[in-house]
Scaffold this motif. Sequence first.
Motif, PDB file in Angstrom:
ATOM      1  N   ARG A 129     104.600  39.190   4.280  1.00 51.87           N
ATOM      2  CA  ARG A 129     105.014  40.582   4.413  1.00 51.87           C
ATOM      3  C   ARG A 129     104.367  41.333   5.578  1.00 51.87           C
ATOM      4  N   ARG A 151      94.633  30.050  -1.530  1.00 51.17           N
ATOM      5  CA  ARG A 151      94.039  31.364  -1.724  1.00 51.17           C
ATOM      6  C   ARG A 151      93.315  31.477  -3.075  1.00 51.17           C
ATOM      7  N   THR A 152      93.933  30.994  -4.125  1.00 50.43           N
ATOM      8  CA  THR A 152      93.336  31.125  -5.450  1.00 50.43           C
ATOM      9  C   THR A 152      92.062  30.303  -5.563  1.00 50.43           C
ATOM     10  N   TRP A 174     104.675  45.241   5.492  1.00 57.17           N
ATOM     11  CA  TRP A 174     103.348  45.799   5.231  1.00 57.17           C
ATOM     12  C   TRP A 174     102.603  46.052   6.533  1.00 57.17           C
ATOM     13  N   ARG A 199      97.185  47.371   4.025  1.00 62.76           N
ATOM     14  CA  ARG A 199      97.494  46.829   2.698  1.00 62.76           C
ATOM     15  C   ARG A 199      96.787  45.505   2.443  1.00 62.76           C
ATOM     16  N   LEU A 200      96.183  44.950   3.465  1.00 61.92           N
ATOM     17  CA  LEU A 200      95.580  43.622   3.318  1.00 61.92           C
ATOM     18  C   LEU A 200      94.100  43.667   2.941  1.00 61.92           C
ATOM     19  N   ALA A 201      93.515  44.861   2.921  1.00 65.07           N
ATOM     20  CA  ALA A 201      92.089  44.958   2.598  1.00 65.07           C
ATOM     21  C   ALA A 201      91.813  44.255   1.272  1.00 65.07           C
ATOM     22  N   LEU A 202      90.797  43.373   1.263  1.00 69.47           N
ATOM     23  CA  LEU A 202      90.498  42.658   0.019  1.00 69.47           C
ATOM     24  C   LEU A 202      89.863  43.592  -1.011  1.00 69.47           C
ATOM     25  N   ARG A 203      89.133  44.579  -0.553  1.00 72.78           N
ATOM     26  CA  ARG A 203      88.537  45.549  -1.471  1.00 72.78           C
ATOM     27  C   ARG A 203      88.611  46.930  -0.843  1.00 72.78           C
ATOM     28  N   ALA A 204      88.704  47.943  -1.694  1.00 68.51           N
ATOM     29  CA  ALA A 204      88.632  49.313  -1.215  1.00 68.51           C
ATOM     30  C   ALA A 204      87.237  49.537  -0.629  1.00 68.51           C
ATOM     31  N   ASP A 228      93.000  39.946   3.288  1.00 66.54           N
ATOM     32  CA  ASP A 228      93.716  38.876   2.630  1.00 66.54           C
ATOM     33  C   ASP A 228      94.620  38.148   3.629  1.00 66.54           C
ATOM     34  N   ALA A 254      88.887  32.081  -4.211  1.00 69.83           N
ATOM     35  CA  ALA A 254      88.259  33.037  -5.123  1.00 69.83           C
ATOM     36  C   ALA A 254      87.549  32.327  -6.272  1.00 69.83           C
TER      37      ALA A 254
END
Lengths: 405, 67
Positions: free
Chosen positions: A59, A295-296, A65, A69-74, A52, A299
């Motif tokens: 942050r 950003r929005t 951070w 913490r920035l990973a878009l998905r696990a 992200d 998506a």
Amino acid sequence: MSRTPAEAGRAPRRVVVVGASAAGLAAAETLRREGYDGTLTLVGDEARAPYDRPPLSKRLLSGEWEPDRLALRAPADLDALGLDLRLGTAATALDVPDRTVRLADGSAVPYDGLVVATGVRPRRLPGDERAHVLRTLDDALALRDRIRPGCRLLVVGAGFLGAEAAAVARQAGCEVTVLEPAAVPLAHAVGERVGRVLSEAHREHGVDLRTGVAVREVTAGGVRTADGEHIAGDEVLVAAGSLPNTEWLAGSGLTVRDGLVCDAYCAAAPDVYAAGDVARWDHPLFGTSVRIEHRTNAAEQGMAAARNLLRPEARRPFAPVPYFWSDQYDVKVQAYGWLRGHEEVAVVEGDLSARRFVALYRSGGHVTGVLAAGMPPRAIRSWRQAVATRATWQETVENTTAAAT
Amino acid sequence: MSMRVELDEPKCVASGQCVMAAPEVFDQRDEDGIAILLEERPGEELLDGVRDAVAVCPAVAIRLVEQ
């Protein structure tokens, strides 16, 4: 001419998504959600798994951070998509008649459906190989490494990115100078009055904000302005806007004009769609072609492009109400709609000078945007409706005045 | 098998996008706009809205996990 799979009513079996950030990932995820089970290739020029970007100037930069913490998905969620993942590999060319994407490693990937989501890159200045930019995680980590008390940081550009980075650096104890060519920062985006109010926050926090200053080049010890003045600094951040990554589309026959030009359905050609920062499309709500670096939007447009690609017979125009937010010191700015090119601004709640307000934006006879600063975030949502429904300016602003008396 | 919604509250940026995507599942706190999870295990009929919320959340603060 042979018909495309979509025109022939056949479902695509080989989809390629070029760009592995927010828009590209949303497209890939939506394709799977909507039942697409063919080959799905996701191409990204960065070697990292999709992450992200907005925290890079917030942050992550402040050190609050860490990169994980920035990973878009696990990782498990990413694995579950069953992707042919090509990270660390840029796309270099597109052959539309041959339906092939060429990659930097020499490979060629065939497609019968394509989503272009290659994003933007920072606009550069002469000599700025010695300066910082802020687009990738590596960029942000490099800048974060230099931000410490007493460091003299020059920020070229007082847009949202430059303003956020300046705020973080100032709060970390840097001596921050922001150089902005316009007379009022952000005026083109949010109007002069609101731009002035937001820039005051920087001065109050001890940032040396100099407007009307165009930077010509980055030097070994700072920057040189268009007037020839040399401004000294230890570190330079160039935050002077972005350019869409469309060079790899040269010779493809697709129309490129400050972004990849699409119709209202995010289609650039049959079976070729675009999403995110790189896409320019005809926005049905605002009657103009727009390219939105939010950003929005990345998506939402990734989702819309994927759905239209899969089901062209049920395709829908992409007509979102754009949204962005920015954190500067303790003020949160949120906006809906299309504020650029507006003709009038009216403050309908709160007080500009107190930096707690809601402002409406007019283009033609309609409310086309709303911006709130320092207000409870849900306060703005009721105004969003005015933008979404193309409410007339007169009725909206008159009703507000009537309600206030 | 049921689906559970996870909200990473410290990540939330108070955009309210989730509330618009799935108003039955999310709300926002009045004072700071931070998202509130109304329904940790939403029914099947609400899952599409939740998936939209996961996708549009600008802070990547929502996750839908299989139980």
